[in-house]
Design a protein around this motif. Sequence first.
Motif, PDB file in Angstrom:
ATOM      1  N   LYS A 172       2.294   1.685  -3.445  1.00  4.80           N
ATOM      2  CA  LYS A 172       1.284   2.233  -4.365  1.00  4.80           C
ATOM      3  C   LYS A 172       1.142   3.741  -4.170  1.00  4.80           C
ATOM      4  O   LYS A 172       1.066   4.501  -5.141  1.00  4.80           O
ATOM      5  CB  LYS A 172      -0.079   1.569  -4.131  1.00  4.80           C
ATOM      6  N   LYS A 173       1.107   4.186  -2.917  1.00  2.32           N
ATOM      7  CA  LYS A 173       0.991   5.619  -2.632  1.00  2.32           C
ATOM      8  C   LYS A 173       2.202   6.373  -3.148  1.00  2.32           C
ATOM      9  O   LYS A 173       2.076   7.464  -3.716  1.00  2.32           O
ATOM     10  CB  LYS A 173       0.826   5.856  -1.130  1.00  2.32           C
ATOM     11  N   ARG A 198       1.984   6.639  -6.903  1.00  2.91           N
ATOM     12  CA  ARG A 198       0.952   7.611  -7.254  1.00  2.91           C
ATOM     13  C   ARG A 198       1.484   9.036  -7.099  1.00  2.91           C
ATOM     14  O   ARG A 198       1.285   9.885  -7.958  1.00  2.91           O
ATOM     15  CB  ARG A 198      -0.288   7.389  -6.392  1.00  2.91           C
ATOM     16  N   ARG A 199       2.185   9.295  -5.958  1.00  2.81           N
ATOM     17  CA  ARG A 199       2.767  10.628  -5.730  1.00  2.81           C
ATOM     18  C   ARG A 199       3.801  10.970  -6.789  1.00  2.81           C
ATOM     19  O   ARG A 199       3.815  12.083  -7.325  1.00  2.81           O
ATOM     20  CB  ARG A 199       3.417  10.698  -4.347  1.00  2.81           C
ATOM     21  N   LYS A 241       4.033   9.763  -9.804  1.00  4.44           N
ATOM     22  CA  LYS A 241       3.339   9.945 -11.084  1.00  4.44           C
ATOM     23  C   LYS A 241       2.711  11.340 -11.166  1.00  4.44           C
ATOM     24  O   LYS A 241       2.806  12.022 -12.177  1.00  4.44           O
ATOM     25  CB  LYS A 241       2.273   8.861 -11.254  1.00  4.44           C
ATOM     26  N   GLU A 242       2.052  11.764 -10.084  1.00  3.87           N
ATOM     27  CA  GLU A 242       1.450  13.101 -10.053  1.00  3.87           C
ATOM     28  C   GLU A 242       2.527  14.176 -10.171  1.00  3.87           C
ATOM     29  O   GLU A 242       2.351  15.167 -10.874  1.00  3.87           O
ATOM     30  CB  GLU A 242       0.657  13.284  -8.762  1.00  3.87           C
ATOM     31  N   GLU A 294       0.835  -1.210   0.000  1.00  6.57           N
ATOM     32  CA  GLU A 294       0.000   0.000   0.000  1.00  6.57           C
ATOM     33  C   GLU A 294       0.867   1.256   0.000  1.00  6.57           C
ATOM     34  O   GLU A 294       0.600   2.213  -0.724  1.00  6.57           O
ATOM     35  CB  GLU A 294      -0.956  -0.011   1.191  1.00  6.57           C
TER      36      GLU A 294
END
Length: 193
Positions: free
Chosen positions: A61-62, A65-66, A68-69, A58
């Motif tokens: 994944k976070k 995501r960070r 990628k943003e 998890e």
Amino acid sequence: MSEVKKENHQEKEKESLQGQTEAHPEAGEQSLEEQLKAAQLEAKRYYDQMLRLAAELENFKKQVRREKEEYAKYALEGFVRELLPFVDNLERALEHAQRQADVESLIQGIELTLKGFLKTLEKFGLTQFEAVVGETFNPEIHEALMVEETHEHEEGAVVKGLQKGYRLHERVLRPALVVVAKKPKEDQPSQKD
């Protein structure tokens, strides 16, 4: 032959354990309780390990995501940095135009700025293309804005280019706007039912 030996050895171990539990029934029960406790401890250890791995997944994944943003937010940073000199040049051209009436030097400055701007865009894979008068209309690279009746060109040929098109690498970003030839009405056969 080794398989037969293994089977005999396993059978002897089973008989030995059965003999022990028959001779000492309490020892067999205690052994089963110890085995149960050991199995429960092992299950708890695996469960805790699974929870840790799930938490790590998890968190991963976070983090992805960070990242990628963050990448999406600043992906154009280099591109924009390359364009800033052209903004500066255009601002200087406006200041110059407001102070002096020398239109010729203003035109030259704007032409130089435009050439540099287009070269910078080419570094990033953007290229211009123009429609060639007389070529066949191609909907992949042309967009017909108007149709013109004419004898000078075949039907479906480009009569005039109105706006340049642009490609980013091999993909058309904006098709070239064109005027397409059509046979004049008097040359078209009449439709009778």
